[in-house]
Design a protein around this motif. Structure first.
Motif, PDB file in Angstrom:
ATOM      1  N   PRO A 167      22.796   3.363 -29.059  1.00  0.00           N
ATOM      2  CA  PRO A 167      24.192   3.027 -28.751  1.00  0.00           C
ATOM      3  C   PRO A 167      24.743   1.814 -29.495  1.00  0.00           C
ATOM      4  CG  PRO A 167      23.094   3.718 -26.756  1.00  0.00           C
ATOM      5  CD  PRO A 167      22.020   3.605 -27.811  1.00  0.00           C
ATOM      6  N   TYR A 168      23.894   0.924 -29.963  1.00  0.00           N
ATOM      7  CA  TYR A 168      24.384  -0.212 -30.744  1.00  0.00           C
ATOM      8  C   TYR A 168      24.417   0.086 -32.247  1.00  0.00           C
ATOM      9  CZ  TYR A 168      23.842  -3.148 -26.541  1.00  0.00           C
ATOM     10  OH  TYR A 168      23.950  -3.695 -25.272  1.00  0.00           O
ATOM     11  N   LEU A 169      23.933   1.259 -32.641  1.00  0.00           N
ATOM     12  CA  LEU A 169      23.950   1.686 -34.051  1.00  0.00           C
ATOM     13  C   LEU A 169      24.127   3.206 -34.053  1.00  0.00           C
ATOM     14  CD1 LEU A 169      23.497   0.768 -37.074  1.00  0.00           C
ATOM     15  CD2 LEU A 169      21.126   1.478 -36.743  1.00  0.00           C
ATOM     16  N   THR A 170      25.375   3.645 -33.898  1.00  0.00           N
ATOM     17  CA  THR A 170      25.618   5.074 -33.665  1.00  0.00           C
ATOM     18  C   THR A 170      25.551   5.915 -34.944  1.00  0.00           C
ATOM     19  OG1 THR A 170      28.006   4.675 -33.773  1.00  0.00           O
ATOM     20  CG2 THR A 170      26.973   4.675 -31.577  1.00  0.00           C
ATOM     21  N   GLN A 171      25.639   5.280 -36.108  1.00  0.00           N
ATOM     22  CA  GLN A 171      25.396   5.956 -37.392  1.00  0.00           C
ATOM     23  C   GLN A 171      26.303   7.167 -37.606  1.00  0.00           C
ATOM     24  OE1 GLN A 171      23.526   4.791 -39.782  1.00  0.00           O
ATOM     25  NE2 GLN A 171      21.394   4.410 -39.203  1.00  0.00           N
ATOM     26  N   GLU A 172      27.561   7.030 -37.272  1.00  0.00           N
ATOM     27  CA  GLU A 172      28.463   8.179 -37.379  1.00  0.00           C
ATOM     28  C   GLU A 172      28.601   8.675 -38.823  1.00  0.00           C
ATOM     29  OE1 GLU A 172      29.112   9.616 -34.794  1.00  0.00           O
ATOM     30  OE2 GLU A 172      28.933   8.087 -33.247  1.00  0.00           O
ATOM     31  N   THR A 173      28.625   7.772 -39.788  1.00  0.00           N
ATOM     32  CA  THR A 173      28.806   8.184 -41.180  1.00  0.00           C
ATOM     33  C   THR A 173      27.617   8.993 -41.672  1.00  0.00           C
ATOM     34  OG1 THR A 173      30.193   6.260 -41.651  1.00  0.00           O
ATOM     35  CG2 THR A 173      29.174   7.356 -43.527  1.00  0.00           C
ATOM     36  N   VAL A 174      26.409   8.510 -41.398  1.00  0.00           N
ATOM     37  CA  VAL A 174      25.210   9.227 -41.843  1.00  0.00           C
ATOM     38  C   VAL A 174      25.094  10.553 -41.110  1.00  0.00           C
ATOM     39  CG1 VAL A 174      22.723   9.114 -42.177  1.00  0.00           C
ATOM     40  CG2 VAL A 174      24.071   7.025 -42.303  1.00  0.00           C
ATOM     41  N   ARG A 175      25.352  10.553 -39.806  1.00  0.00           N
ATOM     42  CA  ARG A 175      25.249  11.785 -39.025  1.00  0.00           C
ATOM     43  C   ARG A 175      26.258  12.827 -39.509  1.00  0.00           C
ATOM     44  NH1 ARG A 175      26.738  11.688 -34.315  1.00  0.00           N
ATOM     45  NH2 ARG A 175      25.328  13.186 -33.304  1.00  0.00           N
ATOM     46  N   ALA A 176      27.450  12.373 -39.868  1.00  0.00           N
ATOM     47  CA  ALA A 176      28.465  13.304 -40.367  1.00  0.00           C
ATOM     48  C   ALA A 176      28.047  13.889 -41.710  1.00  0.00           C
ATOM     49  CB  ALA A 176      29.811  12.593 -40.488  1.00  0.00           C
ATOM     50  N   PHE A 177      27.486  13.068 -42.580  1.00  0.00           N
ATOM     51  CA  PHE A 177      27.006  13.580 -43.873  1.00  0.00           C
ATOM     52  C   PHE A 177      25.882  14.586 -43.654  1.00  0.00           C
ATOM     53  CE2 PHE A 177      24.536  13.758 -47.712  1.00  0.00           C
ATOM     54  CZ  PHE A 177      25.461  13.668 -48.737  1.00  0.00           C
ATOM     55  N   ASP A 178      24.939  14.239 -42.764  1.00  0.00           N
ATOM     56  CA  ASP A 178      23.850  15.166 -42.458  1.00  0.00           C
ATOM     57  C   ASP A 178      24.413  16.506 -41.982  1.00  0.00           C
ATOM     58  OD1 ASP A 178      22.033  13.168 -43.061  1.00  0.00           O
ATOM     59  OD2 ASP A 178      21.499  12.738 -40.969  1.00  0.00           O
ATOM     60  N   ALA A 179      25.327  16.456 -41.034  1.00  0.00           N
ATOM     61  CA  ALA A 179      25.874  17.687 -40.451  1.00  0.00           C
ATOM     62  C   ALA A 179      26.602  18.519 -41.501  1.00  0.00           C
ATOM     63  CB  ALA A 179      26.813  17.336 -39.297  1.00  0.00           C
ATOM     64  N   GLU A 180      27.333  17.843 -42.366  1.00  0.00           N
ATOM     65  CA  GLU A 180      28.087  18.547 -43.413  1.00  0.00           C
ATOM     66  C   GLU A 180      27.168  19.342 -44.330  1.00  0.00           C
ATOM     67  OE1 GLU A 180      30.971  17.446 -47.241  1.00  0.00           O
ATOM     68  OE2 GLU A 180      30.426  15.901 -45.776  1.00  0.00           O
ATOM     69  N   HIS A 181      25.936  18.851 -44.504  1.00  0.00           N
ATOM     70  CA  HIS A 181      25.006  19.482 -45.445  1.00  0.00           C
ATOM     71  C   HIS A 181      23.871  20.225 -44.743  1.00  0.00           C
ATOM     72  CE1 HIS A 181      27.136  16.487 -47.912  1.00  0.00           C
ATOM     73  NE2 HIS A 181      26.991  17.373 -48.868  1.00  0.00           N
ATOM     74  N   GLY A 182      24.017  20.462 -43.441  1.00  0.00           N
ATOM     75  CA  GLY A 182      23.027  21.257 -42.723  1.00  0.00           C
ATOM     76  C   GLY A 182      21.716  20.541 -42.478  1.00  0.00           C
ATOM     77  N   ILE A 183      21.753  19.207 -42.467  1.00  0.00           N
ATOM     78  CA  ILE A 183      20.558  18.392 -42.251  1.00  0.00           C
ATOM     79  C   ILE A 183      20.569  17.901 -40.806  1.00  0.00           C
ATOM     80  CG2 ILE A 183      19.304  16.318 -42.982  1.00  0.00           C
ATOM     81  CD1 ILE A 183      20.833  16.579 -45.698  1.00  0.00           C
ATOM     82  N   ALA A 184      19.515  18.163 -40.058  1.00  0.00           N
ATOM     83  CA  ALA A 184      19.439  17.698 -38.676  1.00  0.00           C
ATOM     84  C   ALA A 184      19.164  16.197 -38.645  1.00  0.00           C
ATOM     85  CB  ALA A 184      18.344  18.450 -37.927  1.00  0.00           C
ATOM     86  N   THR A 185      19.769  15.505 -37.702  1.00  0.00           N
ATOM     87  CA  THR A 185      19.550  14.069 -37.540  1.00  0.00           C
ATOM     88  C   THR A 185      18.555  13.816 -36.416  1.00  0.00           C
ATOM     89  OG1 THR A 185      21.774  13.502 -38.315  1.00  0.00           O
ATOM     90  CG2 THR A 185      20.605  11.845 -37.012  1.00  0.00           C
ATOM     91  N   GLU A 186      17.498  13.074 -36.751  1.00  0.00           N
ATOM     92  CA  GLU A 186      16.542  12.599 -35.750  1.00  0.00           C
ATOM     93  C   GLU A 186      16.767  11.110 -35.539  1.00  0.00           C
ATOM     94  OE1 GLU A 186      12.735  15.546 -36.175  1.00  0.00           O
ATOM     95  OE2 GLU A 186      12.602  13.603 -37.172  1.00  0.00           O
ATOM     96  N   ALA A 187      16.602  10.660 -34.297  1.00  0.00           N
ATOM     97  CA  ALA A 187      16.878   9.274 -33.940  1.00  0.00           C
ATOM     98  C   ALA A 187      15.594   8.523 -33.629  1.00  0.00           C
ATOM     99  CB  ALA A 187      17.800   9.217 -32.725  1.00  0.00           C
ATOM    100  N   TRP A 188      15.278   7.505 -34.469  1.00  0.00           N
ATOM    101  CA  TRP A 188      14.176   6.627 -34.072  1.00  0.00           C
ATOM    102  C   TRP A 188      14.759   5.345 -33.466  1.00  0.00           C
ATOM    103  CZ3 TRP A 188      13.604   1.798 -36.342  1.00  0.00           C
ATOM    104  CH2 TRP A 188      14.027   1.607 -37.660  1.00  0.00           C
ATOM    105  N   SER A 189      13.931   4.665 -32.688  1.00  0.00           N
ATOM    106  CA  SER A 189      14.371   3.513 -31.885  1.00  0.00           C
ATOM    107  C   SER A 189      15.557   3.892 -31.005  1.00  0.00           C
ATOM    108  CB  SER A 189      14.733   2.322 -32.785  1.00  0.00           C
ATOM    109  OG  SER A 189      14.839   1.126 -32.049  1.00  0.00           O
ATOM    110  N   PRO A 190      15.447   4.987 -30.233  1.00  0.00           N
ATOM    111  CA  PRO A 190      16.614   5.524 -29.522  1.00  0.00           C
ATOM    112  C   PRO A 190      17.162   4.629 -28.419  1.00  0.00           C
ATOM    113  CG  PRO A 190      14.609   6.641 -28.817  1.00  0.00           C
ATOM    114  CD  PRO A 190      14.236   5.803 -30.008  1.00  0.00           C
ATOM    115  N   ILE A 191      16.350   3.685 -27.927  1.00  0.00           N
ATOM    116  CA  ILE A 191      16.871   2.739 -26.924  1.00  0.00           C
ATOM    117  C   ILE A 191      16.897   1.318 -27.497  1.00  0.00           C
ATOM    118  CG2 ILE A 191      16.228   4.148 -24.934  1.00  0.00           C
ATOM    119  CD1 ILE A 191      13.765   2.359 -24.557  1.00  0.00           C
ATOM    120  N   ALA A 192      16.883   1.229 -28.858  1.00  0.00           N
ATOM    121  CA  ALA A 192      16.978  -0.070 -29.540  1.00  0.00           C
ATOM    122  C   ALA A 192      15.887  -1.029 -29.078  1.00  0.00           C
ATOM    123  CB  ALA A 192      18.360  -0.692 -29.356  1.00  0.00           C
TER     124      ALA A 192
END
Length: 278
Positions: A167-192
Motif C-alpha cells: 500500500p505504500y508502493l502501489t506501482q501503478e505505472t509498472v502494473r499497467a505496463f505489465d497488464a498492457e503486455h500480458g505480463i502478470a504482476t507478482e508482489a514481493w514485500s506485500p505488507i512492506a
C-alpha cells in the motif's frame, strides 16, 4: 485442494494467486516452514538461488505427500550468473538442489543494468523455457524500460514480473505496463515488512471486518489482481495469511488503501541496484 484462485499466464500456465514465500527464512527453518504451508493448503512456493534455501524447499516438497503436478514452484537466477552460459549452469544447479524434476517458473532476479546485458541473459532464459524444464520464465524487479528492451529484442514475452508492491508502493505505472503486455504482476514485500500493519486506514478496515491488518492488506493485493506470497515461520501466521477468501473489501476500501501510496520502497531501486555476490 485449497480455494485459492489461479491466474492464467500468457503461455497458458496456471499459477495460484496466493503462495508462500521463503525469503529471509534460514535454511534450517525452511523445511519445516514450507511443510507447514503445504499442510495449510498452499500449493505455490516462491524461492530463489539468492535465498540459499532451495534444497530445503525441495526436501519439503518431496516429503509433503502432495503430488508434484499440484504444486507451483518458482526460483530465480542469482545476480552473479547473468552471462549466457552461467545462467544455464545456474539453472541446472537450481534443478539439482531442488530435486523436484522441473520448475514451474524461473525468473531473472534483478536487471542489474550496470553489470551486464540482461537481454543476453533473457536469451538463455528462452532456451531454458524451450527445454520444458521450466514451464514459464519471467523477470523480477524490472521497470518498464527494462521490459521494453526485452520486448524489442527477444522472442518470449516474460510471463511474470515480480516487483515490490504494497500500500505504500502501489506501482501503478509498472502494473499497467505489465497488464498492457500480458505480463502478470507478482508482489514481493506485500505488507512492506510490516510497516503498513499499523496504518490507521488499514487498522480501521480490519477492525470493521473482524480481520487482521495483514489479512486486509493481502486481500487488497488479491482483489487488484496481484499474485502474492507472504512468508512466516510461525504456523499460526502461515494459517492466518491463507485465510483470505471468506471476506471481500469494498470498492471504497480498495480505494482508501491504494490512496496510501507514497512511493516508499523497503528494498533497492531496480534502476540503481547492481550488487552481485562475491
Amino acid at each position: 485442494m485449497s480455494a485459492v484462485p489461479s491466474i492464467t499466464l500468457n503461455n497458458g500456465v496456471e499459477i495460484p494467486q496466493l503462495g508462500f514465500g521463503v525469503f529471509q527464512i534460514p535454511p534450517e527453518k525452511t523445511r519445516d516452514a514450507t511443510l507447514a504451508a503445504l499442510e495449510t493448503g498452499y500449493r505455490h512456493i516462491d524461492t530463489a538461488e539468492m535465498y540459499g534455501n532451495e534444497k530445503e524447499v525441495g526436501q519439503a516438497v518431496r516429503e509433503s505427500g502432495v503430488d508434484r503436478s499440484e504444486l507451483f514452484v518458482t526460483s530465480k537466477l542469482n545476480n552473479g550468473f547473468h552471462a549466457h552460459d552461467d545462467a544455464l549452469a545456474a539453472f541446472e544447479q537450481s534443478l539439482e538442489d531442488l530435486d523436484i524434476g522441473y520448475l514451474d517458473l524461473f525468473l531473472i532476479h534483478w536487471p542489474l543494468p550496470a553489470v551486464g546485458d540482461f537481454v543476453e541473459t533473457w536469451k538463455a532464459m528462452e532456451e531454458i523455457y524451450r527445454s520444458g524444464r521450466a514451464k514459464a520464465v519471467g523477470v523480477s524487479n524490472f521497470q518498464p524500460h527494462h521490459l521494453r528492451r526485452l520486448l524489442e529484442n527477444t522472442d518470449v514475452v516474460p510471463a511474470v514480473n515480480q516487483i515490490e508492491v504494497h500500500p505504500y508502493l502501489t506501482q501503478e505505472t509498472v502494473r499497467a505496463f505489465d497488464a498492457e503486455h500480458g505480463i502478470a504482476t507478482e508482489a514481493w514485500s506485500p505488507i512492506a515488512q510490516g510497516k503498513v500493519l499499523g496504518d490507521p486506514v488499514i487498522v480501521s478496515i480490519a477492525e470493521r471486518l473482524g480481520k487482521t491488518p495483514a489479512q486486509v492488506t493481502l486481500r487488497w493485493h488479491l482483489q487488484r489482481g496481484d499474485i502474492v506470497f507472504p512468508k512466516s515461520v510461525t504456523r499460526s501466521r502461515v494459517e492466518e495469511n491463507f485465510d483470505l477468501f471468506g471476506f471481500e473489501l469494498s470498492e471504497g476500501d480498495l480505494a482508501e488503501i491504494s490512496a496510501l501510496n507514497r512511493d516508499e520502497r523497503t528494498g533497492p531501486d531496480p534502476d540503481t541496484f547492481n550488487m552481485v555476490p562475491e
